[in-house]
Structure formats: C-alpha cells, structure tokens
Design an enzyme around this catalytic site. Structure first.
Site, PDB file in Angstrom:
ATOM      1  N   ARG A  73       0.839  -1.187   0.000  1.00  0.00           N
ATOM      2  CA  ARG A  73       0.000   0.000   0.000  1.00  0.00           C
ATOM      3  C   ARG A  73       0.885   1.252   0.000  1.00  0.00           C
ATOM      4  O   ARG A  73       1.980   1.241   0.559  1.00  0.00           O
ATOM      5  CB  ARG A  73      -0.888   0.028   1.244  1.00  0.00           C
ATOM      6  N   ASP A 122      -1.460   2.093  -5.456  1.00  0.00           N
ATOM      7  CA  ASP A 122      -2.692   2.563  -4.829  1.00  0.00           C
ATOM      8  C   ASP A 122      -3.850   1.952  -5.601  1.00  0.00           C
ATOM      9  O   ASP A 122      -4.240   2.451  -6.662  1.00  0.00           O
ATOM     10  CB  ASP A 122      -2.758   4.088  -4.854  1.00  0.00           C
ATOM     11  N   LYS A 138      -6.872   1.974  -4.943  1.00  0.00           N
ATOM     12  CA  LYS A 138      -8.066   2.812  -4.948  1.00  0.00           C
ATOM     13  C   LYS A 138      -7.988   3.874  -6.036  1.00  0.00           C
ATOM     14  O   LYS A 138      -8.969   4.583  -6.292  1.00  0.00           O
ATOM     15  CB  LYS A 138      -8.241   3.471  -3.581  1.00  0.00           C
ATOM     16  N   HIS A 144      -6.472 -13.112  15.208  1.00  0.00           N
ATOM     17  CA  HIS A 144      -5.063 -13.471  15.080  1.00  0.00           C
ATOM     18  C   HIS A 144      -4.901 -14.940  15.447  1.00  0.00           C
ATOM     19  O   HIS A 144      -5.862 -15.608  15.856  1.00  0.00           O
ATOM     20  CB  HIS A 144      -4.187 -12.581  15.966  1.00  0.00           C
ATOM     21  N   ASP A 145      -3.679 -15.423  15.309  1.00  0.00           N
ATOM     22  CA  ASP A 145      -3.382 -16.838  15.500  1.00  0.00           C
ATOM     23  C   ASP A 145      -4.059 -17.420  16.734  1.00  0.00           C
ATOM     24  O   ASP A 145      -4.671 -18.491  16.676  1.00  0.00           O
ATOM     25  CB  ASP A 145      -1.858 -17.013  15.587  1.00  0.00           C
ATOM     26  N   ILE A 146      -3.948 -16.743  17.863  1.00  0.00           N
ATOM     27  CA  ILE A 146      -4.488 -17.290  19.110  1.00  0.00           C
ATOM     28  C   ILE A 146      -6.000 -17.499  19.019  1.00  0.00           C
ATOM     29  O   ILE A 146      -6.538 -18.460  19.589  1.00  0.00           O
ATOM     30  CB  ILE A 146      -4.118 -16.373  20.300  1.00  0.00           C
ATOM     31  N   TYR A 178      -7.652 -18.104  16.130  1.00  0.00           N
ATOM     32  CA  TYR A 178      -7.904 -19.174  15.160  1.00  0.00           C
ATOM     33  C   TYR A 178      -7.675 -20.548  15.778  1.00  0.00           C
ATOM     34  O   TYR A 178      -8.484 -21.461  15.600  1.00  0.00           O
ATOM     35  CB  TYR A 178      -7.008 -18.992  13.932  1.00  0.00           C
ATOM     36  N   ASP A 185      -0.783 -19.527  12.197  1.00  0.00           N
ATOM     37  CA  ASP A 185      -0.304 -18.698  11.092  1.00  0.00           C
ATOM     38  C   ASP A 185       0.565 -19.464  10.104  1.00  0.00           C
ATOM     39  O   ASP A 185       0.415 -19.309   8.886  1.00  0.00           O
ATOM     40  CB  ASP A 185       0.501 -17.513  11.640  1.00  0.00           C
TER      41      ASP A 185
END
Length: 401
Positions: free
Chosen positions: A36, A56, A58, A128-130, A132, A158
């Site tokens: 980005r 970009d 957008k 986040h990983d925890i 999931y 992850d």
C-alpha cells in the site's frame, strides 16, 4: 530451481501469506509483493527473494497496473478478508473463464488465505493466531498450567495451518494445471488448516485412545508424563526430555541416575526402569527428575546424554541453533532439500542477515519496465498517483530541478 519461471503476485500482509510466498520464492518463483502507498515498512522478515511495488489500488491507474500484473501471473496470493479484492474488481471471476465468459487469465492459481472460515459466524471478524487455534479445538488440548493452556507463539495457526497449507494448495493446483491447462481458486483459512495439521491429537481424543483420552495435562504428550517434558537446569537453561519408549527411558534413567551418583547426589528414592508407566509414581518421578536436573548446568546434562538414545537434548537459543545449522546462517534454510533442484540459499533481492527487510516500493521501476511500460508511461502513472502520493510528490520535486 523447481519453480523457476513461475510468476507470483502477493498482496502485502502478515505471517501466513508472506510465508506461503516465501516458500515459492525460495524455490525460484518470481514473487512481486504489492504494498500500500504511504505505509511504513511492513517489518516483514519473510521477504527473501521477493520484490516490492507500491500501488494505490483505490486509484484507477494503480488498480489497472495491479490487474495487469495479476493477468500475467501464474499465482495470486490474496491476504485480505473475504470480499475485499472482489469489491476492487480483482476477484477470481475477473480472471477465470466462466460459462462462456472469457477471463483475463484462466491459468491463474488464485490463492486466498483468511483467518476464519470464509463462511460462518466469524467470517467478517478480525482475529489473530491465538483466536484461530482457539476455534480449531487444539488450543484446549495444549500444555500449560492447571488453569489454562498455553499457546505456541503464532506457529501452529499462522504458519503450519496457514502459510504452509496455502503453499501446499498452490503447488497442488499447479500440478493439476499441468493436466487441465486451467487455474483454480485455492481457499485456505487458518482455523480449518490448524484443524487439519492437528488431525492426530484431535482424532485421538476419544475414550480408549492411548494418547489424548484423559483430561489436558494427564496424557503422555501434553505434559502429563514426566518423561516427556522440559526441565530447568542449575544455570536456568533447559533440557528437553522425550523418552516415550521403554528402551529409551531405560537409557535415560540409567544415565541420569549414574550422573547424580557420580556427583554425590543422594536421594531417599531412586526410580528404576520399571517405574516408567506406573502412573501412581509419576508425581514422585517428576520431582526426582526436576530436582536432579537442577543440580547441574544444561551443558553438563547435554554431554551426559549426547550420542545416546535417551531422547534428551538441550533447549537451544535461536543463536545457538543457528551456530550448529549446516548453513551457518541466522536465517532458517529452505526445507526440505531437493537433490537436483535445491532451493536458493540466498536472495538476489534481499540480504542474508536475519533482520533483512524489503522496503515497500524498492522495485517500482524494475517491475513497471518488465510490464513493458515506457519511461513516458511510467511518468504518467506517477503523476496520476498510481504509486501513491509520496511517489508523486517526489516526481514533482525532481521535475522542478
């Protein structure tokens, strides 16, 4: 290398997607990361062998370049929540043929990796990983304290259930494309992937299983058994112990007892080989092992068990582990090793130090030239803001000189 000539476009993200891209890059794929504009460095250490262009999406001109890159690629790695690329006009329906409608790149492997399953009550939520691994069922089984389980950094979700399985799906789709000539969508999510790589423990929770049928912390592989755990030594460092089989436990306990005796350690109770599977004695056995390891430093114990089948080895720090790695590099080497087409040991784009970072936009010019854009066309893109406001401001300042 095995993937030489393969073109991959990876949208910048964290952890799972960059790791999937890294696996491909290590084996020769040309991976272009789309960053980005005006974003700080991603601090993405999983960038070896990759290049970066800032776009970009957008901005109509920036979106057009992204679409063109994907139209010429073999693989796309979508790191966003479900629906983001579709709303940008970069969904799989744009590139794949469908019911008589010709897409821009029907050979494209369109890999999407999400945290939660793409359908269901969590699909649109951040996580986040925890989170999931919590929904996968496996976190409830992991070792920890009596009050709660512990999580294994962000490795299990992850990287194992996410990035590694995403890369596996990409390779499977590439193999199938060699037969059909067509690409397809690879849908990966970390929750489902974590469940898959956790098949062994999850399938062994039923009554009668010798592995995980007891409550957490009471089984052989979850910290319940004293002969499968990590122990603290006199210097505060640790030894790992995993002598599950009787013959390995026999080697361990014989050497352990002998070392304690040599060093003048006297105890009221000394375990024998026969005590391994006597569960009533496990608390006493654990304390015996704990107290014993604490009498001497880690490296002493490492020498005691080295070159034996005791299944007892030292817990190394990252620096110690790197020092004995065959490559001698602080960067973990690609694995597995292929005999005829080995992976790249170092990157042509990023340094080999453990902290090498790929700055966004490092390869803007090179990537646009490869797309066939002339100097005039590249300048027009910059002026239009396709590469972000910062690039446009730099171009304007340079033009005034």
């Amino acid at each position: 290398m095995a993937l030489n000539g393969l073109k991959v476009v990876e949208f910048a993200g964290l952890a799972p997607a960059p790791f999937a891209g890294l696996i491909l890059a290590h084996h020769g794929a040309s991976v272009i990361r789309i960053d980005r504009p005006s974003s700080p460095s991603t601090n993405d250490a999983l960038c070896e062998g990759k290049r970066s262009i800032v776009l970009d999406t957008k901005n109509p001109a920036g979106l057009a370049i992204a679409k063109r890159l994907i139209a010429e690629a073999d693989v796309l790695i979508d790191t966003f929540r479900p629906g983001v690329l579709e709303r940008l006009g970069l969904g799989p329906e744009v590139f794949h043929h469908d019911e008589g409608k010709k897409g821009l790149n029907d050979k494209l492997i369109y890999a999407r990796i999400a945290g939660f399953p793409r359908e269901g009550p969590y699909a649109s939520m951040a996580g986040h990983d925890i989170n999931y691994i919590a929904l996968s069922g496996i976190l409830s089984m992991l070792p920890g304290t009596s009050e709660k389980p512990s999580f294994p950094l962000n490795l299990l979700g992850d990287f194992a259930g996410g990035g590694l399985l995403c890369a596996t799906g990409i390779l499977l789709a590439l193999i199938e494309r060699g037969k059909s000539g067509r690409g397809q969508v690879v849908n990966a999510d970390v929750v489902s992937g974590t469940r898959y790589v956790s098949s062994f423990p999850l399938l062994n929770t039923h009554n009668g299983s010798p592995y995980f049928s007891e409550p957490r912390g009471c089984n052989g592989l979850d910290g319940g058994a004293p002969f499968y755990d990590v122990y603290t030594c006199a210097d505060g460092k640790w030894m790992s112990l995993g002598c599950l089989e009787p013959q390995f436990f026999a080697t361990f306990i014989d050497r352990f007892n002998a070392a304690l005796q040599i060093n003048g350690r006297k105890t009221q109770w000394t375990p024998t080989r026969a005590k391994q599977f006597t569960k009533d004695d496990w608390p006493k056995l654990r304390k015996y092992i704990e107290d014993g390891f604490k009498t001497l430093p880690r490296d002493y114990w490492a020498d005691v068990f080295h070159d034996s089948d005791a299944c007892a080895v030292p817990v190394l720090t990252p620096a110690e582990a790197a020092s004995i790695d065959p490559t001698g590099s602080p960067r973990p080497a690609p694995h597995p090793r292929l005999s005829r087409t080995p992976a790249s040991a170092s990157s042509p784009h990023v340094g080999s130090s453990a902290t090498a970072i790929l700055e966004p936009g490092t390869h803007n010019e090179a990537v646009l030239i490869e797309l066939g854009l002339s100097a005039e066309e590249r300048g027009t893109l910059v002026q239009a803001g396709a590469l972000g406001e910062e690039a446009r401001d730099k171009w304007k300042a340079k033009a005034k000189l």
